[in-house]
Design an enzyme around this catalytic site. Structure first.
Site, PDB file in Angstrom:
ATOM      1  N   ARG A   1      -1.296   7.827 -11.579  1.00  0.00           N
ATOM      2  CA  ARG A   1      -2.329   7.523 -12.331  1.00  0.00           C
ATOM      3  C   ARG A   1      -3.829   8.656 -11.966  1.00  0.00           C
ATOM      4  NH1 ARG A   1      -0.213   1.620 -14.256  1.00  0.00           N
ATOM      5  NH2 ARG A   1       0.487   1.982 -12.024  1.00  0.00           N
TER       6      ARG A   1
ATOM      7  N   TYR B   1     -39.001  26.488   7.130  1.00  0.00           N
ATOM      8  CA  TYR B   1     -37.364  26.445   8.474  1.00  0.00           C
ATOM      9  C   TYR B   1     -37.952  25.756   9.747  1.00  0.00           C
ATOM     10  CZ  TYR B   1     -33.582  26.005  10.889  1.00  0.00           C
ATOM     11  OH  TYR B   1     -32.580  25.501  11.372  1.00  0.00           O
TER      12      TYR B   1
ATOM     13  N   ASN C   1     -50.234  22.621  12.358  1.00  0.00           N
ATOM     14  CA  ASN C   1     -49.783  22.785  11.466  1.00  0.00           C
ATOM     15  C   ASN C   1     -49.272  24.441  10.890  1.00  0.00           C
ATOM     16  OD1 ASN C   1     -50.067  23.583   7.904  1.00  0.00           O
ATOM     17  ND2 ASN C   1     -52.763  22.751   8.906  1.00  0.00           N
TER      18      ASN C   1
ATOM     19  N   ALA D   1       1.037  -0.985  -0.312  1.00  0.00           N
ATOM     20  CA  ALA D   1      -0.120  -0.033  -0.139  1.00  0.00           C
ATOM     21  C   ALA D   1       1.385   1.483  -0.413  1.00  0.00           C
ATOM     22  CB  ALA D   1      -0.959   0.149   1.272  1.00  0.00           C
ATOM     23  N   ALA D   2       2.294   1.269  -0.849  1.00  0.00           N
ATOM     24  CA  ALA D   2       2.931   2.198  -0.465  1.00  0.00           C
ATOM     25  C   ALA D   2       3.361   2.944  -1.522  1.00  0.00           C
ATOM     26  CB  ALA D   2       4.053   1.664   0.264  1.00  0.00           C
TER      27      ALA D   2
ATOM     28  N   ALA E   1     -46.567  27.656   4.949  1.00  0.00           N
ATOM     29  CA  ALA E   1     -46.587  27.564   3.492  1.00  0.00           C
ATOM     30  C   ALA E   1     -45.332  29.437   4.107  1.00  0.00           C
ATOM     31  CB  ALA E   1     -46.533  28.135   2.336  1.00  0.00           C
TER      32      ALA E   1
ATOM     33  N   ASN F   1      -1.339 -11.267 -14.858  1.00  0.00           N
ATOM     34  CA  ASN F   1      -0.565 -11.746 -13.553  1.00  0.00           C
ATOM     35  C   ASN F   1      -1.770 -10.524 -12.107  1.00  0.00           C
ATOM     36  OD1 ASN F   1       0.418 -11.480 -10.672  1.00  0.00           O
ATOM     37  ND2 ASN F   1       2.192  -9.814 -11.066  1.00  0.00           N
TER      38      ASN F   1
HETATM   39  C1  UD1 Z   1       1.700  -4.235 -10.605  1.00  0.00           C
HETATM   40  C2  UD1 Z   1       2.138  -5.902 -11.430  1.00  0.00           C
HETATM   41  C3  UD1 Z   1       1.540  -6.371 -12.437  1.00  0.00           C
HETATM   42  C4  UD1 Z   1       0.567  -6.403 -12.128  1.00  0.00           C
HETATM   43  C5  UD1 Z   1      -0.391  -5.652 -11.605  1.00  0.00           C
HETATM   44  C6  UD1 Z   1      -1.630  -5.718 -11.361  1.00  0.00           C
HETATM   45  C7  UD1 Z   1       4.963  -5.780 -10.601  1.00  0.00           C
HETATM   46  C8  UD1 Z   1       6.040  -4.675 -10.763  1.00  0.00           C
HETATM   47  N1  UD1 Z   1       4.017  -5.197 -11.318  1.00  0.00           N
HETATM   48  O1  UD1 Z   1       1.350  -3.039 -11.086  1.00  0.00           O
HETATM   49  O2  UD1 Z   1       2.277  -7.332 -12.805  1.00  0.00           O
HETATM   50  O3  UD1 Z   1      -0.760  -6.806 -13.895  1.00  0.00           O
HETATM   51  O4  UD1 Z   1       0.747  -4.747 -10.462  1.00  0.00           O
HETATM   52  O5  UD1 Z   1      -2.940  -4.828 -11.153  1.00  0.00           O
HETATM   53  O6  UD1 Z   1       4.353  -5.940  -9.072  1.00  0.00           O
HETATM   54  N2  UD1 Z   1       3.216  -0.933  -4.066  1.00  0.00           N
HETATM   55  C9  UD1 Z   1       4.194  -0.397  -2.757  1.00  0.00           C
HETATM   56  N3  UD1 Z   1       5.367  -0.087  -3.150  1.00  0.00           N
HETATM   57  C10 UD1 Z   1       5.990   0.091  -4.197  1.00  0.00           C
HETATM   58  C11 UD1 Z   1       5.100   0.306  -4.740  1.00  0.00           C
HETATM   59  C12 UD1 Z   1       4.268  -0.968  -5.400  1.00  0.00           C
HETATM   60  O7  UD1 Z   1       3.548  -1.354  -1.834  1.00  0.00           O
HETATM   61  O8  UD1 Z   1       7.820   0.364  -4.496  1.00  0.00           O
HETATM   62  C13 UD1 Z   1       2.241  -1.050  -4.213  1.00  0.00           C
HETATM   63  C14 UD1 Z   1       1.183  -0.137  -5.185  1.00  0.00           C
HETATM   64  O9  UD1 Z   1       0.945   0.956  -3.836  1.00  0.00           O
HETATM   65  C15 UD1 Z   1       0.200  -1.001  -5.579  1.00  0.00           C
HETATM   66  C16 UD1 Z   1       0.541  -1.849  -5.656  1.00  0.00           C
HETATM   67  O10 UD1 Z   1       1.883  -2.571  -4.704  1.00  0.00           O
HETATM   68  O11 UD1 Z   1      -1.220  -1.394  -4.291  1.00  0.00           O
HETATM   69  C17 UD1 Z   1       0.886  -2.582  -6.848  1.00  0.00           C
HETATM   70  O12 UD1 Z   1       1.686  -1.275  -7.622  1.00  0.00           O
HETATM   71  P1  UD1 Z   1       1.454  -0.588  -9.075  1.00  0.00           P
HETATM   72  O13 UD1 Z   1       2.368   0.832  -8.642  1.00  0.00           O
HETATM   73  O14 UD1 Z   1      -0.053  -0.516  -8.594  1.00  0.00           O
HETATM   74  O15 UD1 Z   1       1.587  -1.609  -9.681  1.00  0.00           O
HETATM   75  P2  UD1 Z   1       1.163  -2.159 -11.390  1.00  0.00           P
HETATM   76  O16 UD1 Z   1       1.337  -1.370 -12.540  1.00  0.00           O
HETATM   77  O17 UD1 Z   1      -0.602  -1.878 -11.195  1.00  0.00           O
HETATM   78 MG    MG Z   2      -1.683  -1.655  -9.624  1.00  0.00          MG
END
Ligand code: UD1
Ligand code: MG
Length: 469
Positions: free
Chosen positions: A16, A365, A376, A10-11, A379, A167
């Site tokens: 985008r 109001y 009642n 979640a980092a 208005a 993936n």
């Molecule tokens: C990633 C996968 C891709 C897959 C796709 C599915 C990799 C390199 N690619 O791409 O193969 O098809 O997800 O949705 O793994 N995050 C971190 N730390 C980081 C970078 C990312 O915690 O340094 C977390 C992001 O918050 C996110 C998740 O990892 O929740 C995926 O990262 P994101 O940048 O969205 O990867 P994708 O380009 O979607």
């Molecule tokens: Mg992603």
């Protein structure tokens, strides 16, 4: 599951999304995406849940402050999914099974997670087949159909780009092996490219390990959310799921595609919702409740037989049995309509109880007040509850009749059965049964002559025209 450690990534910055809010806090069905992932994670009953955070770390941790069980891992500068998992593995014992989830894959089916967690393979990857694989890592198989490597979208050649098996990001493996494989695919410090978790597949295969591949049965639910368009797609899918489930439980929806539940909706028998109703927080409906088109309901209770006419907004309020509101009414926190009470168009009610059968049918109001049974309000009735510094209470007795366009200056009490003449400003209490009015006496002047326009100088003979131009 014993020995099972979950890592939730979640980092990421969520570039985008183009948002100030960290990606995993973007709302889906009214809750952060990460809440959906955690809900599923909890069902797996793992030994520990590690959440990797970095961008917007404070905000993410604050949003889940009540979850004392979570182990937060600060990734520092996010160097890619491989880096994130490597950091989390530092806090995971040898001998553990690890399941990696992505914070941006919020509708991941529980059955898929259980399938991956259950395998005893050293490495298992969750994939799926999609019509449009763009943006996702492609699963490349060898001649024998075994998973050989994962190629990220931006690094595919033409043949790889055409592969539509992708993936999902979910992956399970042994902690010790993952640590070793990740070490082997860490890019040099000066590399332009991120450290990809997905590269562990090729490393494992290089060691002669086989890698298991499970296909998800629900391709729509495993898709990651990177931008607002993908978030909107997941929102509609989630809403359709909630709508279908609600209909199965007996809720009548005019159109399941035009229903949004961003909280919890409880309902009795024969409740009907017209199109474009939005539900937020906790909304509880009795039996036979009818909600008109375009109503917004937030944290409210609506008793059996009540009706909301179209475009009514109800927040923190209660409606008793057979009460009615709208069209275009606004019930704010503390509004409480008794049995059969009714508020009509352009009526705002705040922190006020309307006892049974009380009515305010148009343009009023009613704030900080109690309106007795059967009273009642005409208005344009306004409770002047605010003196610029403090709020004051208005008490209106049962069966009182408040004439149109009346200002009741609080604190004030209007007695039971009292009558207030239209157009009054009442600032003194009115006893039971009395008539109060502050109207200036009407005067009629027969044969009234309107002023005539004086001729302008130099324009002798000019006369005012009848329509006064
Ligand atoms: C990633 C996968 C891709 C897959 C796709 C599915 C990799 C390199 N690619 O791409 O193969 O098809 O997800 O949705 O793994 N995050 C971190 N730390 C980081 C970078 C990312 O915690 O340094 C977390 C992001 O918050 C996110 C998740 O990892 O929740 C995926 O990262 P994101 O940048 O969205 O990867 P994708 O380009 O979607
Ligand atoms: Mg992603």
């Amino acid at each position: 599951m014993e020995r099972l450690h979950l890592i939730i990534l979640a980092a990421g910055k969520g570039t985008r999304m183009r948002s100030a809010l960290p990606k995993v806090l973007q709302p889906l069905g009214g809750r952060p995406m990460l809440a959906h992932v955690l809900e599923r994670a909890d069902r797996l009953e793992a030994s520990a849940v590690h959440v990797v955070v970095s961008h917007g770390r404070e905000a993410v941790q604050a949003a889940f402050a009540q979850r004392e069980d979570l182990r937060w891992v600060d990734q520092g500068h996010p160097g890619g999914t491989g880096h994130a998992v490597a950091r989390a593995l530092e806090g995971i014992p040898d001998g553990a099974r690890v399941l990696v989830l992505y914070g941006d894959v919020p509708r991941i089916p529980l059955a898929d997670l259980e399938g991956c967690a259950r395998t005893r393979e050293t490495l298992t990857v969750l994939g799926t087949r999609v019509a449009d694989p763009r943006g996702y890592g492609r699963l490349i198989e060898d001649a024998r159909g075994n998973l050989e490597r994962i190629v990220e979208d931006k690094e595919t050649d033409a043949a790889e780009a055409a592969v539509n098996r992708i993936n999902t990001g979910v992956l399970a493996g042994d902690a010790v092996a993952l640590r070793r494989w990740l070490g082997a695919c860490e890019p040099p410090a000066d590399a332009e490219r991120e450290w990809y978790l997905t590269d562990v597949v090729a490393v494992a295969r290089g060691e002669g390990q086989s890698v298991a591949l499970i296909d998800s049965q629900d391709p729509d639910a495993v898709l990651g959310v990177n931008d607002r368009a993908q978030l909107a797609v997941q929102e509609r899918l989630l809403q359709r799921e909630i709508a279908d489930e609600s209909m199965r439980e007996g809720l009548a929806l005019a159109d399941p595609a035009r229903f949004d539940c961003r909280g919890t909706l409880e309902f009795g028998r024969d409740c009907r919702l017209d199109v474009n109703v939005v539900v937020e927080g906790t909304v509880i409906l009795g039996d036979d409740v009818e909600i008109g088109a375009g109503c917004v309901l937030r944290d409210c209770r609506i008793a059996s037989g009540a009706r909301l006419q179209p475009y009514t907004v109800v927040e923190g309020a209660r409606l008793g049995e057979r009460a009615e509101a709208g069209p275009f009414a606004r019930l704010r926190p503390g509004a409480d309509l008794g049995e059969g009470a009714r508020v009509g168009n352009f009526v705002e009610v705040k922190n006020a109880r309307l006892e049974s059968g009380a009515k305010a049918n148009h343009l009023a109001y009613v704030g900080d007040a109690r309106v007795g049974a059967g009273a009642n309000l005409g208005a344009g009735t306004i409770t002047c509850n605010y003196d610029g510094a403090n709020k004051h209470h208005t008490e209106i007795g049962a069966d009182a009749f408040i004439g149109s366009n009346t200002a009741l200056v609080a604190p004030i009490s209007i007695g039971a059965g009292a009558t207030v003449g239209a157009g009054s400003t009442i600032s003194r209490d009115v006893p039971d049964g009395a008539l109060a009015l502050t109207r200036a006496p009407a005067r009629t002047v027969e044969g009234w002559q309107r002023p005539a326009k004086r001729p302008k100088s130099g324009e002798a003979g000019t006369e005012a025209t009848e329509d006064g131009d």
